[in-house]
Design a protein around this motif. Sequence first.
Motif, PDB file in Angstrom:
ATOM      1  N   ARG A 177      14.367 -23.235  -9.772  1.00 55.47           N
ATOM      2  CA  ARG A 177      15.082 -22.916  -8.499  1.00 55.47           C
ATOM      3  C   ARG A 177      15.237 -21.701  -8.187  1.00 55.47           C
ATOM      4  O   ARG A 177      15.657 -20.705  -8.755  1.00 55.47           O
ATOM      5  CB  ARG A 177      16.513 -23.622  -8.530  1.00 55.47           C
ATOM      6  N   VAL A 178      14.992 -21.215  -6.957  1.00 52.75           N
ATOM      7  CA  VAL A 178      14.655 -19.703  -6.390  1.00 52.75           C
ATOM      8  C   VAL A 178      16.178 -19.104  -6.620  1.00 52.75           C
ATOM      9  O   VAL A 178      16.127 -18.049  -7.375  1.00 52.75           O
ATOM     10  CB  VAL A 178      14.645 -19.535  -4.786  1.00 52.75           C
ATOM     11  N   TRP A 181      16.240 -18.090 -10.405  1.00 48.79           N
ATOM     12  CA  TRP A 181      15.136 -16.775 -10.644  1.00 48.79           C
ATOM     13  C   TRP A 181      15.810 -15.633 -11.160  1.00 48.79           C
ATOM     14  O   TRP A 181      16.864 -15.265 -10.698  1.00 48.79           O
ATOM     15  CB  TRP A 181      14.112 -16.603  -9.641  1.00 48.79           C
ATOM     16  N   ALA A 186      11.691 -12.888  -8.909  1.00 42.94           N
ATOM     17  CA  ALA A 186      11.891 -13.318  -7.661  1.00 42.94           C
ATOM     18  C   ALA A 186      11.287 -12.004  -6.878  1.00 42.94           C
ATOM     19  O   ALA A 186      10.312 -12.291  -5.920  1.00 42.94           O
ATOM     20  CB  ALA A 186      13.126 -13.312  -7.303  1.00 42.94           C
ATOM     21  N   ILE A 189       7.482 -12.878  -7.305  1.00 38.11           N
ATOM     22  CA  ILE A 189       6.947 -14.070  -6.160  1.00 38.11           C
ATOM     23  C   ILE A 189       6.999 -13.557  -4.778  1.00 38.11           C
ATOM     24  O   ILE A 189       6.217 -13.796  -3.978  1.00 38.11           O
ATOM     25  CB  ILE A 189       7.920 -15.172  -6.611  1.00 38.11           C
ATOM     26  N   ASP A 190       7.961 -12.626  -4.395  1.00 42.25           N
ATOM     27  CA  ASP A 190       7.779 -11.818  -3.017  1.00 42.25           C
ATOM     28  C   ASP A 190       6.391 -11.215  -2.731  1.00 42.25           C
ATOM     29  O   ASP A 190       6.088 -11.428  -1.643  1.00 42.25           O
ATOM     30  CB  ASP A 190       8.848 -10.862  -3.125  1.00 42.25           C
ATOM     31  N   GLU A 193       3.241 -14.203  -2.971  1.00 31.47           N
ATOM     32  CA  GLU A 193       3.312 -15.071  -1.651  1.00 31.47           C
ATOM     33  C   GLU A 193       2.720 -14.687  -0.435  1.00 31.47           C
ATOM     34  O   GLU A 193       2.366 -15.396   0.372  1.00 31.47           O
ATOM     35  CB  GLU A 193       4.739 -15.613  -1.457  1.00 31.47           C
TER      36      GLU A 193
END
Length: 290
Positions: A177-178, A181, A186, A189-190, A193
Amino acid sequence: MPTGAGDHEAVLDDLFETLAGLAPEIRASLPGRRVKSDETNPSGETRLEADAYADELIEDALREVDGIGTYASEEQAEPIDIGDGELSVACDPLDGSSNIKPNSPMGTIVAVYEGDLPGDGDSLVPAAFVLFGPILTMSVARDGRLYEANVNDGEIDVIDDDVTLPEEPTVYGMGGRVPDWTEGFAAFIDEVEQEYKLRYGGAMVADVNQVLTYGGIFSYPALQSSPNGKLRLQFEGIPMAYITECAGGVSSDGGQSILEVEATGLHQRVPVHLGNEQLIDRVETHLAGD
Ligand code: P6P
Protein backbone atom coordinates in the motif's frame (compact mmCIF):
# COMPACT_ATOMS: atom_id res chain seq x y z
CA MET A 1 24.87 -18.50 -9.32
CA PRO A 2 22.62 -21.54 -9.72
CA THR A 3 24.26 -24.81 -10.65
CA GLY A 4 23.56 -26.21 -14.10
CA ALA A 5 21.26 -29.15 -14.68
CA GLY A 6 24.38 -31.29 -14.97
CA ASP A 7 23.60 -34.94 -14.35
CA HIS A 8 20.01 -34.15 -13.34
CA GLU A 9 18.86 -33.81 -16.97
CA ALA A 10 16.66 -36.92 -16.99
CA VAL A 11 15.05 -36.06 -13.63
CA LEU A 12 14.34 -32.50 -14.75
CA ASP A 13 12.88 -33.67 -18.08
CA ASP A 14 10.56 -36.00 -16.17
CA LEU A 15 9.69 -33.24 -13.67
CA PHE A 16 8.70 -30.68 -16.32
CA GLU A 17 6.80 -33.24 -18.41
CA THR A 18 4.90 -34.13 -15.25
CA LEU A 19 4.18 -30.46 -14.46
CA ALA A 20 3.01 -29.85 -18.05
CA GLY A 21 0.72 -32.86 -17.84
CA LEU A 22 -0.74 -31.61 -14.55
CA ALA A 23 -1.37 -28.02 -15.71
CA PRO A 24 -4.71 -28.67 -17.51
CA GLU A 25 -5.96 -30.67 -14.50
CA ILE A 26 -5.10 -27.86 -12.06
CA ARG A 27 -6.81 -25.35 -14.36
CA ALA A 28 -9.92 -27.57 -14.64
CA SER A 29 -10.08 -27.80 -10.83
CA LEU A 30 -10.38 -24.03 -10.35
CA PRO A 31 -14.07 -23.32 -11.14
CA GLY A 32 -15.34 -25.52 -8.33
CA ARG A 33 -12.86 -24.28 -5.73
CA ARG A 34 -13.33 -20.51 -5.55
CA VAL A 35 -14.30 -20.67 -1.88
CA LYS A 36 -12.10 -19.92 1.10
CA SER A 37 -11.19 -22.80 3.39
CA ASP A 38 -11.24 -22.24 7.14
CA GLU A 39 -7.46 -22.70 7.25
CA THR A 40 -4.44 -20.42 6.86
CA ASN A 41 -1.08 -21.24 5.26
CA PRO A 42 2.25 -21.04 7.18
CA SER A 43 2.52 -17.37 6.15
CA GLY A 44 -0.80 -16.67 7.86
CA GLU A 45 -2.75 -16.14 4.64
CA THR A 46 -6.25 -17.56 4.21
CA ARG A 47 -6.08 -20.72 2.11
CA LEU A 48 -8.56 -21.30 -0.70
CA GLU A 49 -9.78 -24.83 -1.45
CA ALA A 50 -7.98 -24.45 -4.79
CA ASP A 51 -4.64 -23.88 -3.01
CA ALA A 52 -4.98 -27.10 -1.04
CA TYR A 53 -6.11 -29.13 -4.05
CA ALA A 54 -3.30 -27.91 -6.32
CA ASP A 55 -0.79 -28.63 -3.54
CA GLU A 56 -2.14 -32.19 -3.16
CA LEU A 57 -2.09 -32.82 -6.94
CA ILE A 58 1.49 -31.61 -7.32
CA GLU A 59 2.81 -33.44 -4.24
CA ASP A 60 1.23 -36.73 -5.37
CA ALA A 61 2.56 -36.32 -8.92
CA LEU A 62 6.11 -35.53 -7.78
CA ARG A 63 6.16 -38.68 -5.65
CA GLU A 64 6.28 -40.53 -8.99
CA VAL A 65 9.32 -38.60 -10.28
CA ASP A 66 12.50 -40.58 -9.53
CA GLY A 67 15.24 -38.29 -8.26
CA ILE A 68 13.04 -35.91 -6.29
CA GLY A 69 13.63 -36.56 -2.58
CA THR A 70 11.89 -33.64 -0.87
CA TYR A 71 8.76 -31.57 -1.51
CA ALA A 72 7.98 -28.28 0.18
CA SER A 73 5.18 -25.85 -0.53
CA GLU A 74 3.89 -22.49 0.58
CA GLU A 75 0.89 -24.41 1.90
CA GLN A 76 2.80 -26.72 4.26
CA ALA A 77 4.83 -25.78 7.34
CA GLU A 78 7.70 -28.20 6.74
CA PRO A 79 9.34 -30.07 3.83
CA ILE A 80 8.26 -33.70 3.40
CA ASP A 81 10.20 -36.72 2.15
CA ILE A 82 8.74 -38.02 -1.10
CA GLY A 83 11.60 -40.21 -2.34
CA ASP A 84 15.31 -40.94 -2.07
CA GLY A 85 16.58 -38.48 -4.72
CA GLU A 86 18.98 -35.62 -3.98
CA LEU A 87 16.78 -32.90 -5.52
CA SER A 88 14.29 -30.85 -3.51
CA VAL A 89 11.28 -29.05 -4.99
CA ALA A 90 9.88 -25.87 -3.44
CA CYS A 91 6.48 -25.04 -4.88
CA ASP A 92 3.91 -22.26 -4.77
CA PRO A 93 1.01 -24.43 -5.97
CA LEU A 94 -1.34 -21.58 -6.82
CA ASP A 95 0.39 -18.20 -6.81
CA GLY A 96 -2.17 -15.41 -6.80
CA SER A 97 -5.08 -17.70 -5.92
CA SER A 98 -7.08 -14.72 -4.66
CA ASN A 99 -7.47 -13.93 -8.39
CA ILE A 100 -9.85 -16.89 -8.83
CA LYS A 101 -12.82 -14.84 -7.58
CA PRO A 102 -12.38 -12.05 -10.21
CA ASN A 103 -11.33 -14.64 -12.81
CA SER A 104 -7.88 -13.03 -13.24
CA PRO A 105 -4.62 -14.83 -14.14
CA MET A 106 -2.63 -16.87 -11.59
CA GLY A 107 -0.05 -19.62 -11.70
CA THR A 108 2.19 -22.28 -10.20
CA ILE A 109 5.87 -21.64 -9.34
CA VAL A 110 8.41 -24.47 -9.04
CA ALA A 111 12.02 -24.17 -7.83
CA VAL A 112 14.35 -27.19 -7.85
CA TYR A 113 17.27 -27.18 -5.43
CA GLU A 114 20.21 -29.57 -5.02
CA GLY A 115 20.27 -30.83 -1.42
CA ASP A 116 18.18 -29.92 1.58
CA LEU A 117 15.83 -26.97 2.04
CA PRO A 118 15.92 -24.09 2.61
CA GLY A 119 18.04 -23.70 -0.50
CA ASP A 120 19.59 -20.54 -1.87
CA GLY A 121 20.57 -19.25 -5.30
CA ASP A 122 23.73 -21.34 -5.37
CA SER A 123 21.82 -24.59 -4.91
CA LEU A 124 19.03 -23.75 -7.37
CA VAL A 125 19.07 -26.00 -10.45
CA PRO A 126 16.18 -24.82 -12.70
CA ALA A 127 12.99 -22.90 -12.01
CA ALA A 128 9.65 -22.71 -13.79
CA PHE A 129 6.18 -21.26 -13.66
CA VAL A 130 2.85 -22.27 -15.17
CA LEU A 131 0.63 -19.32 -16.11
CA PHE A 132 -3.15 -19.86 -16.07
CA GLY A 133 -3.98 -17.03 -18.46
CA PRO A 134 -5.96 -16.87 -21.72
CA ILE A 135 -3.32 -19.36 -22.92
CA LEU A 136 -2.02 -22.10 -20.60
CA THR A 137 1.77 -21.72 -20.70
CA MET A 138 4.80 -23.04 -18.81
CA SER A 139 8.06 -21.06 -18.73
CA VAL A 140 11.23 -22.94 -17.74
CA ALA A 141 14.61 -21.40 -16.83
CA ARG A 142 17.35 -23.99 -17.19
CA ASP A 143 21.11 -23.69 -17.82
CA GLY A 144 20.90 -19.94 -18.23
CA ARG A 145 18.09 -19.85 -20.82
CA LEU A 146 14.34 -19.27 -20.48
CA TYR A 147 11.86 -21.02 -22.75
CA GLU A 148 8.07 -20.62 -22.95
CA ALA A 149 5.79 -23.49 -23.96
CA ASN A 150 2.09 -23.91 -24.61
CA VAL A 151 0.86 -26.74 -22.31
CA ASN A 152 -2.84 -26.57 -23.14
CA ASP A 153 -3.02 -30.31 -23.95
CA GLY A 154 -0.58 -31.35 -21.25
CA GLU A 155 2.34 -31.62 -23.70
CA ILE A 156 5.35 -29.21 -23.89
CA ASP A 157 4.93 -27.27 -27.15
CA VAL A 158 7.78 -24.69 -27.12
CA ILE A 159 6.65 -21.34 -28.56
CA ASP A 160 9.78 -19.33 -27.66
CA ASP A 161 13.05 -21.11 -26.93
CA ASP A 162 14.96 -18.03 -25.79
CA VAL A 163 12.70 -15.54 -23.97
CA THR A 164 14.54 -12.23 -23.61
CA LEU A 165 13.46 -8.97 -22.01
CA PRO A 166 13.06 -6.13 -24.54
CA GLU A 167 15.86 -3.56 -24.34
CA GLU A 168 13.40 -0.69 -23.87
CA PRO A 169 11.14 -1.03 -20.78
CA THR A 170 7.46 -0.09 -21.05
CA VAL A 171 5.63 -1.38 -17.93
CA TYR A 172 5.94 -1.23 -14.15
CA GLY A 173 4.01 -2.98 -11.38
CA MET A 174 4.36 -2.81 -7.61
CA GLY A 175 2.71 -4.28 -4.52
CA GLY A 176 2.09 -2.99 -1.03
CA ARG A 177 0.00 0.00 0.00
CA VAL A 178 1.27 3.48 -0.88
CA PRO A 179 1.33 4.74 2.76
CA ASP A 180 3.35 1.67 3.71
CA TRP A 181 6.08 2.28 1.11
CA THR A 182 9.45 3.60 2.22
CA GLU A 183 10.40 7.12 1.16
CA GLY A 184 12.96 5.78 -1.27
CA PHE A 185 10.51 3.45 -3.00
CA ALA A 186 7.82 6.12 -3.16
CA ALA A 187 10.34 8.49 -4.81
CA PHE A 188 11.22 5.77 -7.36
CA ILE A 189 7.54 5.23 -8.22
CA ASP A 190 7.02 9.01 -8.55
CA GLU A 191 9.63 8.88 -11.33
CA VAL A 192 8.62 5.72 -13.22
CA GLU A 193 4.91 6.54 -13.23
CA GLN A 194 5.81 9.53 -15.47
CA GLU A 195 7.62 7.21 -17.89
CA TYR A 196 5.89 3.81 -18.10
CA LYS A 197 2.49 2.09 -18.06
CA LEU A 198 1.16 0.54 -14.84
CA ARG A 199 0.61 -3.21 -15.04
CA TYR A 200 -0.26 -4.84 -11.69
CA GLY A 201 -2.76 -7.65 -11.26
CA GLY A 202 -1.94 -9.21 -7.86
CA ALA A 203 -0.43 -12.48 -9.11
CA MET A 204 3.37 -12.46 -9.24
CA VAL A 205 3.68 -14.93 -12.14
CA ALA A 206 1.35 -12.86 -14.35
CA ASP A 207 2.88 -9.52 -13.34
CA VAL A 208 6.44 -10.75 -13.87
CA ASN A 209 5.41 -12.26 -17.21
CA GLN A 210 4.28 -8.76 -18.26
CA VAL A 211 7.85 -7.58 -17.55
CA LEU A 212 9.38 -10.56 -19.40
CA THR A 213 7.14 -9.74 -22.38
CA TYR A 214 7.23 -5.92 -22.49
CA GLY A 215 10.28 -4.96 -20.42
CA GLY A 216 10.07 -2.93 -17.22
CA ILE A 217 10.08 -3.66 -13.51
CA PHE A 218 8.04 -5.66 -10.99
CA SER A 219 8.49 -4.80 -7.32
CA TYR A 220 7.08 -6.07 -4.09
CA PRO A 221 9.29 -3.87 -1.90
CA ALA A 222 10.34 -3.72 1.71
CA LEU A 223 7.50 -2.00 3.56
CA GLN A 224 7.54 0.13 6.71
CA SER A 225 5.30 -2.52 8.35
CA SER A 226 7.27 -5.43 6.85
CA PRO A 227 10.98 -4.73 6.16
CA ASN A 228 11.26 -8.05 4.28
CA GLY A 229 8.21 -7.37 2.14
CA LYS A 230 5.60 -10.07 1.49
CA LEU A 231 6.99 -12.57 -1.03
CA ARG A 232 8.67 -15.80 0.06
CA LEU A 233 12.34 -16.33 -0.84
CA GLN A 234 12.12 -20.09 -1.44
CA PHE A 235 8.86 -20.27 -3.37
CA GLU A 236 8.70 -16.92 -5.20
CA GLY A 237 11.84 -14.78 -4.84
CA ILE A 238 14.60 -17.16 -5.90
CA PRO A 239 12.77 -18.96 -8.75
CA MET A 240 11.36 -15.76 -10.30
CA ALA A 241 14.75 -14.04 -9.89
CA TYR A 242 16.50 -16.85 -11.75
CA ILE A 243 13.81 -16.83 -14.45
CA THR A 244 14.23 -13.05 -14.89
CA GLU A 245 18.04 -13.28 -14.95
CA CYS A 246 17.90 -16.09 -17.56
CA ALA A 247 15.87 -13.68 -19.73
CA GLY A 248 18.62 -11.06 -19.50
CA GLY A 249 17.03 -9.12 -16.64
CA VAL A 250 18.26 -8.38 -13.13
CA SER A 251 16.91 -9.21 -9.66
CA SER A 252 17.40 -7.36 -6.39
CA ASP A 253 16.27 -7.48 -2.77
CA GLY A 254 16.99 -3.77 -2.76
CA GLY A 255 20.74 -4.15 -2.48
CA GLN A 256 21.89 -7.43 -4.08
CA SER A 257 20.72 -10.15 -6.46
CA ILE A 258 18.02 -12.27 -4.82
CA LEU A 259 20.15 -15.26 -5.82
CA GLU A 260 22.78 -14.03 -3.32
CA VAL A 261 20.34 -13.79 -0.37
CA GLU A 262 21.15 -16.27 2.40
CA ALA A 263 18.33 -18.75 2.99
CA THR A 264 17.74 -19.15 6.73
CA GLY A 265 14.12 -20.29 6.87
CA LEU A 266 11.65 -22.12 4.64
CA HIS A 267 9.03 -19.37 4.71
CA GLN A 268 11.30 -16.35 5.06
CA ARG A 269 10.20 -13.27 3.15
CA VAL A 270 12.32 -11.12 0.84
CA PRO A 271 11.82 -7.76 -0.87
CA VAL A 272 11.61 -8.37 -4.64
CA HIS A 273 12.56 -6.17 -7.60
CA LEU A 274 12.79 -7.84 -11.04
CA GLY A 275 13.31 -6.38 -14.51
CA ASN A 276 15.53 -4.36 -16.79
CA GLU A 277 18.97 -3.54 -15.40
CA GLN A 278 18.61 0.25 -15.74
CA LEU A 279 15.42 0.22 -13.66
CA ILE A 280 16.88 -2.09 -11.00
CA ASP A 281 19.87 0.26 -10.73
CA ARG A 282 17.52 3.21 -10.26
CA VAL A 283 15.39 1.56 -7.59
CA GLU A 284 18.51 0.44 -5.68
CA THR A 285 19.82 4.02 -5.78
CA HIS A 286 16.56 5.35 -4.32
CA LEU A 287 16.38 2.61 -1.68
CA ALA A 288 19.94 3.31 -0.58
CA GLY A 289 18.62 6.55 0.85
CA ASP A 290 16.05 4.81 3.12
P1 P6P B 1 -1.07 -8.05 -2.70
C1 P6P B 1 -0.21 -13.53 -4.19
O1 P6P B 1 -0.88 -13.63 -2.94
C2 P6P B 1 1.19 -13.03 -3.92
O2 P6P B 1 1.89 -13.93 -3.11
C3 P6P B 1 1.93 -12.78 -5.22
O3 P6P B 1 1.55 -13.65 -6.24
C4 P6P B 1 1.57 -11.34 -5.56
O4 P6P B 1 2.62 -10.67 -6.24
C5 P6P B 1 1.33 -10.71 -4.18
O5 P6P B 1 1.11 -11.77 -3.25
C6 P6P B 1 0.12 -9.82 -4.20
O6 P6P B 1 0.03 -9.20 -2.95
O7 P6P B 1 -0.65 -7.44 -1.38
O8 P6P B 1 -0.99 -7.08 -3.85
O9 P6P B 1 -2.40 -8.77 -2.65
